[in-house]
Design a protein around this motif. Structure first.
Motif, PDB file in Angstrom:
ATOM      1  N   GLY A  82       0.838  -1.195   0.000  1.00 28.42           N
ATOM      2  CA  GLY A  82       0.000   0.000   0.000  1.00 28.42           C
ATOM      3  C   GLY A  82       0.871   1.242   0.000  1.00 28.42           C
ATOM      4  O   GLY A  82       2.088   1.164  -0.215  1.00 28.42           O
ATOM      5  N   TRP A  83       0.243   2.384   0.241  1.00 27.93           N
ATOM      6  CA  TRP A  83       0.940   3.666   0.243  1.00 27.93           C
ATOM      7  C   TRP A  83       0.454   4.503   1.412  1.00 27.93           C
ATOM      8  O   TRP A  83      -0.690   4.392   1.849  1.00 27.93           O
ATOM      9  CB  TRP A  83       0.682   4.416  -1.060  1.00 27.93           C
ATOM     10  N   TYR A  84       1.321   5.378   1.880  1.00 25.65           N
ATOM     11  CA  TYR A  84       1.091   6.214   3.060  1.00 25.65           C
ATOM     12  C   TYR A  84       0.383   7.515   2.645  1.00 25.65           C
ATOM     13  O   TYR A  84      -0.272   7.581   1.611  1.00 25.65           O
ATOM     14  CB  TYR A  84       2.453   6.439   3.730  1.00 25.65           C
ATOM     15  N   GLN A  85       0.555   8.589   3.401  1.00 26.09           N
ATOM     16  CA  GLN A  85      -0.189   9.815   3.134  1.00 26.09           C
ATOM     17  C   GLN A  85       0.472  10.645   2.033  1.00 26.09           C
ATOM     18  O   GLN A  85       1.600  10.380   1.603  1.00 26.09           O
ATOM     19  CB  GLN A  85      -0.378  10.626   4.409  1.00 26.09           C
ATOM     20  N   SER A  86      -0.235  11.663   1.586  1.00 24.69           N
ATOM     21  CA  SER A  86       0.130  12.400   0.369  1.00 24.69           C
ATOM     22  C   SER A  86       1.557  12.914   0.339  1.00 24.69           C
ATOM     23  O   SER A  86       2.222  12.860  -0.693  1.00 24.69           O
ATOM     24  CB  SER A  86      -0.825  13.571   0.148  1.00 24.69           C
ATOM     25  N   ALA A 127      -3.282   6.019   4.504  1.00 29.79           N
ATOM     26  CA  ALA A 127      -3.357   7.169   5.399  1.00 29.79           C
ATOM     27  C   ALA A 127      -4.178   8.327   4.854  1.00 29.79           C
ATOM     28  O   ALA A 127      -4.315   8.508   3.643  1.00 29.79           O
ATOM     29  CB  ALA A 127      -1.935   7.662   5.681  1.00 29.79           C
ATOM     30  N   THR A 128      -4.674   9.112   5.792  1.00 33.17           N
ATOM     31  CA  THR A 128      -5.215  10.430   5.483  1.00 33.17           C
ATOM     32  C   THR A 128      -4.359  11.477   6.190  1.00 33.17           C
ATOM     33  O   THR A 128      -3.704  11.188   7.195  1.00 33.17           O
ATOM     34  CB  THR A 128      -6.676  10.569   5.943  1.00 33.17           C
ATOM     35  N   THR A 129      -4.350  12.683   5.657  1.00 34.77           N
ATOM     36  CA  THR A 129      -3.599  13.794   6.230  1.00 34.77           C
ATOM     37  C   THR A 129      -4.417  14.408   7.368  1.00 34.77           C
ATOM     38  O   THR A 129      -5.629  14.203   7.461  1.00 34.77           O
ATOM     39  CB  THR A 129      -3.306  14.823   5.120  1.00 34.77           C
ATOM     40  N   LYS A 130      -3.771  15.147   8.236  1.00 39.22           N
ATOM     41  CA  LYS A 130      -4.470  15.755   9.365  1.00 39.22           C
ATOM     42  C   LYS A 130      -5.604  16.657   8.883  1.00 39.22           C
ATOM     43  O   LYS A 130      -5.377  17.638   8.167  1.00 39.22           O
ATOM     44  CB  LYS A 130      -3.488  16.560  10.229  1.00 39.22           C
ATOM     45  N   ASN A 131      -6.823  16.286   9.252  1.00 41.99           N
ATOM     46  CA  ASN A 131      -8.034  17.051   8.927  1.00 41.99           C
ATOM     47  C   ASN A 131      -8.266  17.230   7.434  1.00 41.99           C
ATOM     48  O   ASN A 131      -9.044  18.091   7.019  1.00 41.99           O
ATOM     49  CB  ASN A 131      -8.003  18.437   9.599  1.00 41.99           C
ATOM     50  N   ARG A 132      -7.623  16.386   6.617  1.00 40.78           N
ATOM     51  CA  ARG A 132      -7.747  16.565   5.168  1.00 40.78           C
ATOM     52  C   ARG A 132      -7.545  15.216   4.490  1.00 40.78           C
ATOM     53  O   ARG A 132      -6.645  14.459   4.834  1.00 40.78           O
ATOM     54  CB  ARG A 132      -6.686  17.555   4.679  1.00 40.78           C
ATOM     55  N   TRP A 133      -8.396  14.928   3.518  1.00 39.82           N
ATOM     56  CA  TRP A 133      -8.313  13.678   2.763  1.00 39.82           C
ATOM     57  C   TRP A 133      -8.068  14.056   1.309  1.00 39.82           C
ATOM     58  O   TRP A 133      -8.967  14.542   0.624  1.00 39.82           O
ATOM     59  CB  TRP A 133      -9.616  12.897   2.918  1.00 39.82           C
ATOM     60  N   THR A 134      -6.854  13.842   0.837  1.00 39.85           N
ATOM     61  CA  THR A 134      -6.505  14.304  -0.503  1.00 39.85           C
ATOM     62  C   THR A 134      -7.031  13.348  -1.571  1.00 39.85           C
ATOM     63  O   THR A 134      -7.373  12.198  -1.298  1.00 39.85           O
ATOM     64  CB  THR A 134      -4.985  14.428  -0.669  1.00 39.85           C
ATOM     65  N   SER A 160      -4.184  10.859  11.053  1.00 38.13           N
ATOM     66  CA  SER A 160      -3.198  11.823  11.538  1.00 38.13           C
ATOM     67  C   SER A 160      -3.702  12.526  12.786  1.00 38.13           C
ATOM     68  O   SER A 160      -4.702  13.251  12.740  1.00 38.13           O
ATOM     69  CB  SER A 160      -2.885  12.841  10.437  1.00 38.13           C
ATOM     70  N   ILE A 161      -3.027  12.255  13.895  1.00 33.60           N
ATOM     71  CA  ILE A 161      -3.427  12.772  15.214  1.00 33.60           C
ATOM     72  C   ILE A 161      -4.897  12.439  15.489  1.00 33.60           C
ATOM     73  O   ILE A 161      -5.636  13.206  16.110  1.00 33.60           O
ATOM     74  CB  ILE A 161      -3.163  14.291  15.349  1.00 33.60           C
ATOM     75  N   GLY A 162      -5.320  11.272  15.027  1.00 30.80           N
ATOM     76  CA  GLY A 162      -6.667  10.789  15.303  1.00 30.80           C
ATOM     77  C   GLY A 162      -7.764  11.412  14.473  1.00 30.80           C
ATOM     78  O   GLY A 162      -8.948  11.094  14.653  1.00 30.80           O
ATOM     79  N   THR A 163      -7.428  12.311  13.527  1.00 29.62           N
ATOM     80  CA  THR A 163      -8.473  12.996  12.755  1.00 29.62           C
ATOM     81  C   THR A 163      -8.973  12.132  11.603  1.00 29.62           C
ATOM     82  O   THR A 163      -8.247  11.286  11.077  1.00 29.62           O
ATOM     83  CB  THR A 163      -7.956  14.328  12.186  1.00 29.62           C
ATOM     84  N   LEU A 164     -10.222  12.362  11.209  1.00 32.33           N
ATOM     85  CA  LEU A 164     -10.894  11.701  10.079  1.00 32.33           C
ATOM     86  C   LEU A 164     -11.145  10.215  10.325  1.00 32.33           C
ATOM     87  O   LEU A 164     -11.379   9.467   9.386  1.00 32.33           O
ATOM     88  CB  LEU A 164     -10.115  11.894   8.765  1.00 32.33           C
ATOM     89  N   GLY A 165     -11.140   9.807  11.575  1.00 27.94           N
ATOM     90  CA  GLY A 165     -11.452   8.410  11.872  1.00 27.94           C
ATOM     91  C   GLY A 165     -12.860   8.036  11.463  1.00 27.94           C
ATOM     92  O   GLY A 165     -13.086   7.000  10.834  1.00 27.94           O
TER      93      GLY A 165
END
Length: 297
Positions: A82-86, A127-134, A160-165
């Motif tokens: 797989g791949w990690y965040q943006s 992964a998703t970015t903190k408070n943002r899903w690219t 990221s820091i628990g956001t977008l769960g």
């Protein structure tokens, strides 16, 4: 068939990982192989038999490196695809289609990684970015669902820091993914038991996996989340790990080390009213179920 041996499983760790170029910090290049081997030999003595390696494409996945660690310690290391965040995505995620990305993951799972016979046993940590899903992150998530359905391989995520769960859970629900085989990561960093309980109500699994990182969130908050899950009856859906990612995390370098979970956090859980039975589920039984062969789909 499960990819795990009988025994304790750390469900989200890094054996090597390299985020150093992107975040411009050499400490984020975890390449201290002999120090890791020393620590994992001690983990083996404490009953740890499996580590799910969360290092995927683009952040320093190194099969030969990890297999040497496995051989010298006796611990089964489950490799990831797989791949990690943006910020860390390689060019192929931008250039290839969702189907092509899924095919790359399927090859890792069914044939082997990088022309080896070592097959991936988990998709993640996507992964998703903190408070943002690219857009690119969503592309990876879509490909991961395809690969998971095709191969019956669990998915492990990074929030990221628990956001977008909650948003990640909703995505998997809309895609009709098998929630019982998906683990949402880093939910302890929300510090919010109710936020986590709402996720557990859907049937998805979560990780309390930044144990010991008190600069992010106190372990007391982690105990509160686990105790709340126990009181609400969600003891089958939680796993634990530490997410060691830096040289400075290693014991020889002044860090807490991989054994902190067992030596320090488990006593804290017991003092907080968490039962031996639930602790055994988080360390042994729940990983075996998630990574086992019964998919019910």
């Amino acid at each position: 068939m499960t990819v795990l041996k009988p025994g304790i499983t750390y469900v989200h760790e890094h054996i090597p990982i390299d985020r150093s170029e992107v975040i411009e910090d050499e400490d984020a290049l975890l390449d201290s192989q002999q120090l890791v081997i020393q620590e994992l030999k001690e983990l083996y003595k404490k009953g740890v038999r499996n580590i799910v390696e969360a290092t995927c494409r683009g952040i320093g996945r190194n099969i030969a490196y990890a297999q040497k660690v496995a051989t010298e310690t006796g611990i089964n290391i489950v490799q990831a695809t797989g791949w990690y965040q943006s910020a860390f995505l390689p060019i192929e995620v931008y250039q290839l289609s969702v189907t092509q990305l899924a095919e790359m993951m399927i090859k890792d799972i069914t044939i082997g990684i990088k022309n080896t016979d070592i097959k991936a046993g988990v998709i993640g940590e996507i992964a998703t970015t903190k408070n943002r899903w690219t857009e690119q992150e969503e592309k990876v998530f879509n490909a991961a669902v395809i690969a998971s359905k095709e191969t019956h391989t669990p998915i492990m995520t990074h929030t990221s820091i628990g956001t977008l769960g909650h948003e990640q859970v909703e995505f998997f629900q809309k895609k009709h993914a098998n929630l019982s085989k998906i683990i949402i990561g880093h939910v302890d960093l929300t510090g919010n038991p109710n936020y986590v309980l709402e996720m557990l109500k859907t049937g998805i699994n979560v990780e309390i996996d930044t144990i010991g990182k008190n600069n992010y969130m106190s372990d007391a908050k982690r105990v509160d989340i686990i105790k709340a899950a126990q009181d609400a009856g969600f003891t089958d859906q939680i796993v634990m790990s530490m997410d060691i990612t830096r040289k400075s995390h290693l014991k020889a370098n002044g860090g807490i080390g991989y054994a902190y979970l067992l030596d320090s956090f488990i006593p804290e859980l017991k003092a907080g009213g968490v039962t031996e039975g639930f602790i055994n589920k988080m360390l042994v039984e729940n990983p075996q179920r998630i990574f086992g062969g019964d998919w019910n789909d």
